[in-house]
Design a protein around this motif. Structure first.
Motif, PDB file in Angstrom:
ATOM      1  N   GLY A  64      52.502  32.449 138.492  1.00 34.14           N
ATOM      2  CA  GLY A  64      52.263  33.177 139.732  1.00 34.14           C
ATOM      3  C   GLY A  64      50.913  33.854 139.689  1.00 34.14           C
ATOM      4  O   GLY A  64      50.110  33.626 138.770  1.00 34.14           O
ATOM      5  N   LEU A  65      50.665  34.686 140.697  1.00 32.90           N
ATOM      6  CA  LEU A  65      49.386  35.380 140.818  1.00 32.90           C
ATOM      7  C   LEU A  65      49.548  36.864 140.511  1.00 32.90           C
ATOM      8  O   LEU A  65      50.560  37.474 140.867  1.00 32.90           O
ATOM      9  CB  LEU A  65      48.818  35.215 142.228  1.00 32.90           C
ATOM     10  CG  LEU A  65      48.574  33.783 142.697  1.00 32.90           C
ATOM     11  CD1 LEU A  65      48.032  33.791 144.114  1.00 32.90           C
ATOM     12  CD2 LEU A  65      47.628  33.038 141.754  1.00 32.90           C
ATOM     13  N   HIS A  66      48.550  37.415 139.856  1.00 33.42           N
ATOM     14  CA  HIS A  66      48.477  38.841 139.564  1.00 33.42           C
ATOM     15  C   HIS A  66      47.330  39.380 140.408  1.00 33.42           C
ATOM     16  O   HIS A  66      46.159  39.146 140.100  1.00 33.42           O
ATOM     17  CB  HIS A  66      48.219  39.054 138.071  1.00 33.42           C
ATOM     18  CG  HIS A  66      48.149  40.480 137.657  1.00 33.42           C
ATOM     19  ND1 HIS A  66      49.219  41.135 137.081  1.00 33.42           N
ATOM     20  CD2 HIS A  66      47.138  41.383 137.720  1.00 33.42           C
ATOM     21  CE1 HIS A  66      48.857  42.390 136.801  1.00 33.42           C
ATOM     22  NE2 HIS A  66      47.609  42.560 137.190  1.00 33.42           N
ATOM     23  N   LEU A  67      47.648  40.084 141.488  1.00 35.72           N
ATOM     24  CA  LEU A  67      46.628  40.531 142.437  1.00 35.72           C
ATOM     25  C   LEU A  67      46.174  41.947 142.109  1.00 35.72           C
ATOM     26  O   LEU A  67      46.975  42.885 142.101  1.00 35.72           O
ATOM     27  CB  LEU A  67      47.169  40.468 143.866  1.00 35.72           C
ATOM     28  CG  LEU A  67      47.408  39.055 144.410  1.00 35.72           C
ATOM     29  CD1 LEU A  67      48.001  39.122 145.807  1.00 35.72           C
ATOM     30  CD2 LEU A  67      46.113  38.252 144.433  1.00 35.72           C
ATOM     31  N   PHE A  68      44.882  42.093 141.839  1.00 37.68           N
ATOM     32  CA  PHE A  68      44.277  43.401 141.627  1.00 37.68           C
ATOM     33  C   PHE A  68      44.036  44.012 143.009  1.00 37.68           C
ATOM     34  O   PHE A  68      43.150  43.581 143.744  1.00 37.68           O
ATOM     35  CB  PHE A  68      42.960  43.263 140.868  1.00 37.68           C
ATOM     36  CG  PHE A  68      43.119  42.778 139.450  1.00 37.68           C
ATOM     37  CD1 PHE A  68      43.147  43.675 138.391  1.00 37.68           C
ATOM     38  CD2 PHE A  68      43.228  41.425 139.171  1.00 37.68           C
ATOM     39  CE1 PHE A  68      43.284  43.238 137.086  1.00 37.68           C
ATOM     40  CE2 PHE A  68      43.368  40.973 137.874  1.00 37.68           C
ATOM     41  CZ  PHE A  68      43.401  41.884 136.824  1.00 37.68           C
ATOM     42  N   THR A  69      44.813  45.018 143.362  1.00 41.06           N
ATOM     43  CA  THR A  69      44.726  45.600 144.710  1.00 41.06           C
ATOM     44  C   THR A  69      43.679  46.697 144.811  1.00 41.06           C
ATOM     45  O   THR A  69      43.229  47.014 145.906  1.00 41.06           O
ATOM     46  CB  THR A  69      46.071  46.201 145.143  1.00 41.06           C
ATOM     47  OG1 THR A  69      46.339  47.389 144.376  1.00 41.06           O
ATOM     48  CG2 THR A  69      47.205  45.204 144.981  1.00 41.06           C
ATOM     49  N   PHE A  70      43.307  47.341 143.705  1.00 45.71           N
ATOM     50  CA  PHE A  70      42.446  48.526 143.725  1.00 45.71           C
ATOM     51  C   PHE A  70      42.961  49.542 144.748  1.00 45.71           C
ATOM     52  O   PHE A  70      42.195  50.242 145.405  1.00 45.71           O
ATOM     53  CB  PHE A  70      40.992  48.139 143.991  1.00 45.71           C
ATOM     54  CG  PHE A  70      40.435  47.244 142.920  1.00 45.71           C
ATOM     55  CD1 PHE A  70      39.979  47.774 141.719  1.00 45.71           C
ATOM     56  CD2 PHE A  70      40.402  45.872 143.093  1.00 45.71           C
ATOM     57  CE1 PHE A  70      39.497  46.947 140.722  1.00 45.71           C
ATOM     58  CE2 PHE A  70      39.919  45.042 142.090  1.00 45.71           C
ATOM     59  CZ  PHE A  70      39.462  45.580 140.910  1.00 45.71           C
ATOM     60  N   ASN A  71      44.305  49.561 144.854  1.00 38.85           N
ATOM     61  CA  ASN A  71      45.050  50.470 145.747  1.00 38.85           C
ATOM     62  C   ASN A  71      44.811  50.206 147.228  1.00 38.85           C
ATOM     63  O   ASN A  71      45.216  51.006 148.068  1.00 38.85           O
ATOM     64  CB  ASN A  71      44.802  51.940 145.404  1.00 38.85           C
ATOM     65  CG  ASN A  71      45.702  52.401 144.272  1.00 38.85           C
ATOM     66  OD1 ASN A  71      46.233  51.568 143.535  1.00 38.85           O
ATOM     67  ND2 ASN A  71      45.875  53.685 144.115  1.00 38.85           N
ATOM     68  N   GLN A  72      44.215  49.088 147.554  1.00 41.93           N
ATOM     69  CA  GLN A  72      44.177  48.633 148.951  1.00 41.93           C
ATOM     70  C   GLN A  72      45.428  47.767 149.167  1.00 41.93           C
ATOM     71  O   GLN A  72      45.366  46.552 149.365  1.00 41.93           O
ATOM     72  CB  GLN A  72      42.876  47.892 149.230  1.00 41.93           C
ATOM     73  CG  GLN A  72      41.664  48.811 149.092  1.00 41.93           C
ATOM     74  CD  GLN A  72      40.359  48.141 149.452  1.00 41.93           C
ATOM     75  OE1 GLN A  72      40.272  47.426 150.437  1.00 41.93           O
ATOM     76  NE2 GLN A  72      39.345  48.382 148.642  1.00 41.93           N
ATOM     77  N   ILE A  73      46.547  48.454 149.106  1.00 38.98           N
ATOM     78  CA  ILE A  73      47.843  47.792 149.013  1.00 38.98           C
ATOM     79  C   ILE A  73      48.258  47.164 150.336  1.00 38.98           C
ATOM     80  O   ILE A  73      48.691  46.010 150.378  1.00 38.98           O
ATOM     81  CB  ILE A  73      48.892  48.799 148.507  1.00 38.98           C
ATOM     82  CG1 ILE A  73      48.537  49.227 147.071  1.00 38.98           C
ATOM     83  CG2 ILE A  73      50.298  48.207 148.559  1.00 38.98           C
ATOM     84  CD1 ILE A  73      49.290  50.440 146.568  1.00 38.98           C
ATOM     85  N   ALA A  74      48.126  47.902 151.421  1.00 38.57           N
ATOM     86  CA  ALA A  74      48.488  47.356 152.728  1.00 38.57           C
ATOM     87  C   ALA A  74      47.624  46.147 153.062  1.00 38.57           C
ATOM     88  O   ALA A  74      48.119  45.119 153.555  1.00 38.57           O
ATOM     89  CB  ALA A  74      48.357  48.431 153.806  1.00 38.57           C
ATOM     90  N   GLU A  75      46.305  46.261 152.796  1.00 36.84           N
ATOM     91  CA  GLU A  75      45.396  45.165 153.089  1.00 36.84           C
ATOM     92  C   GLU A  75      45.743  43.924 152.267  1.00 36.84           C
ATOM     93  O   GLU A  75      45.689  42.788 152.774  1.00 36.84           O
ATOM     94  CB  GLU A  75      43.956  45.579 152.793  1.00 36.84           C
ATOM     95  CG  GLU A  75      43.430  46.718 153.663  1.00 36.84           C
ATOM     96  CD  GLU A  75      43.739  48.107 153.119  1.00 36.84           C
ATOM     97  OE1 GLU A  75      43.054  49.049 153.542  1.00 36.84           O
ATOM     98  OE2 GLU A  75      44.652  48.231 152.273  1.00 36.84           O
ATOM     99  N   THR A  76      46.111  44.117 151.009  1.00 35.59           N
ATOM    100  CA  THR A  76      46.456  42.994 150.149  1.00 35.59           C
ATOM    101  C   THR A  76      47.724  42.300 150.630  1.00 35.59           C
ATOM    102  O   THR A  76      47.797  41.072 150.677  1.00 35.59           O
ATOM    103  CB  THR A  76      46.634  43.471 148.695  1.00 35.59           C
ATOM    104  OG1 THR A  76      45.425  44.089 148.246  1.00 35.59           O
ATOM    105  CG2 THR A  76      46.963  42.311 147.776  1.00 35.59           C
ATOM    106  N   GLU A  77      48.711  43.089 151.020  1.00 31.73           N
ATOM    107  CA  GLU A  77      49.967  42.483 151.483  1.00 31.73           C
ATOM    108  C   GLU A  77      49.773  41.742 152.803  1.00 31.73           C
ATOM    109  O   GLU A  77      50.332  40.658 153.004  1.00 31.73           O
ATOM    110  CB  GLU A  77      51.048  43.557 151.617  1.00 31.73           C
ATOM    111  CG  GLU A  77      52.388  43.057 152.144  1.00 31.73           C
ATOM    112  CD  GLU A  77      53.083  42.047 151.236  1.00 31.73           C
ATOM    113  OE1 GLU A  77      54.176  41.593 151.610  1.00 31.73           O
ATOM    114  OE2 GLU A  77      52.536  41.687 150.159  1.00 31.73           O
ATOM    115  N   ARG A  78      48.966  42.298 153.705  1.00 27.23           N
ATOM    116  CA  ARG A  78      48.698  41.588 154.964  1.00 27.23           C
ATOM    117  C   ARG A  78      47.987  40.267 154.687  1.00 27.23           C
ATOM    118  O   ARG A  78      48.305  39.242 155.302  1.00 27.23           O
ATOM    119  CB  ARG A  78      47.848  42.458 155.896  1.00 27.23           C
ATOM    120  CG  ARG A  78      48.636  43.565 156.580  1.00 27.23           C
ATOM    121  CD  ARG A  78      47.860  44.141 157.757  1.00 27.23           C
ATOM    122  NE  ARG A  78      46.632  44.822 157.338  1.00 27.23           N
ATOM    123  CZ  ARG A  78      46.561  46.110 157.061  1.00 27.23           C
ATOM    124  NH1 ARG A  78      47.648  46.874 157.154  1.00 27.23           N
ATOM    125  NH2 ARG A  78      45.412  46.658 156.706  1.00 27.23           N
TER     126      ARG A  78
END
Length: 292
Positions: free
Chosen positions: A266-280
């Motif tokens: 799977g993928l490990h996504l580094f969000t840098f706490n831009q969590i909503a943007e990453t999920e969208r």
């Protein structure tokens, strides 16, 4: 004999067809800031695994606290336990007991950046070995891989390190990489070395450059941000027209990532706490790619 155009297009499309499954088997790396819990609860379902970084400045407490709270909300949580933040065997036993009591079944054990170390551990391997002596309290244990060269460790050493740690771990998480050729070549190289642990491929999410720069310059917010801070040239990839795009990285390496022999879990996504943007972004990608 020349392949028919329609056949060629179908051949090229097949690797990308496997990307939806990797996007569903996703992990979000978050930083233990004040607003992180609220962001996760507001935007991320409990089907997404959440990993929580640790800082040599703030120590392990914010990581343990956030991981415990998120586990209480029903998330599959993976706290980072950097070896250089562990003082000694009794400290490791205390951390382990606290996480087990919270229902945590998965930990990620990097060496970490604390310099000097907080105690006796300078690298991850002795901590992994000690967890084994504690009767392996966690069902899953992750270790680090470095597709891009580590700022302080030679490439051959990082690959050898994975080999040395493989018996004490259950999976690998690759650190940030922005080059499809580098990432694809690294995956093949790891498998040629007979390192067979499942791999979670580290990918920077759709990070807005100014927010990333602000985050990375706040020393102590997390290992991933500090890693980026050492590679300031990478910021140009975010800023330049046609610069870094997670879509391009994924489609550019799709043939490698979806190859069964690569064993990418799977993928490990580094969000840098831009969590909503990453999920969208993830949901839009899944819609565009279709069911896979």
């Amino acid at each position: 004999m020349r392949r028919a155009p329609s056949t060629e297009r179908a051949r090229q499309a097949r690797p990308a067809a496997g990307l939806p499954e990797l996007l569903r088997q996703v992990r979000y790396e978050v930083l233990p800031a004040r607003s992180t819990e609220e962001k996760v609860l507001g935007h991320v379902g409990t089907d997404v695994t959440v990993t929580v970084t640790a800082s040599p400045v703030k120590g392990l407490e914010p990581t343990l606290d956030l991981a415990t709270r998120l586990a209480g909300h029903g998330y599959r949580v993976v706290p980072h336990i950097p070896a250089r933040l562990i003082v000694d065997e009794s400290h490791l036993a205390e951390v382990t007991g606290r996480l087990v009591a919270a229902g945590v079944e998965d930990v990620f054990v990097p060496a970490g950046d604390a310099d000097p170390p907080a105690g006796k551990y300078a690298g991850a391997l002795p901590v992994l070995q000690r967890l084994g002596e504690l009767e392996s309290p966690f069902a899953r244990v992750g270790i680090t891989g470095y597709p891009e060269s580590h700022p302080r460790i030679d490439d051959d050493v990082t690959v050898q390190s994975m080999w040395d740690k493989r018996a004490h771990a259950t999976y690998i998480v690759s650190n940030l990489c922005f080059d499809p050729k580098v990432l694809g070549g690294w995956v093949r190289r790891v498998r040629r070395r007979q390192i067979t642990l499942p791999l979670h491929v580290g990918v920077a999410g759709p990070v807005e450059r100014t927010k990333l720069l602000s985050m990375a310059t706040k020393i102590g917010v997390g290992e991933s941000a500090r890693f980026l801070a050492r590679h300031t040239s990478w910021f140009l990839r975010f800023a330049a027209p046609g610069g870094y795009s997670p879509e391009r990285l994924l489609t550019g390496t799709a043939s490698v990532l979806t190859d069964p022999e690569a064993s990418v879990a799977g993928l490990h996504l580094f969000t840098f706490n831009q969590i909503a943007e990453t999920e969208r972004w993830r949901r839009r990608m899944l819609e565009r790619l279709g069911p896979g």
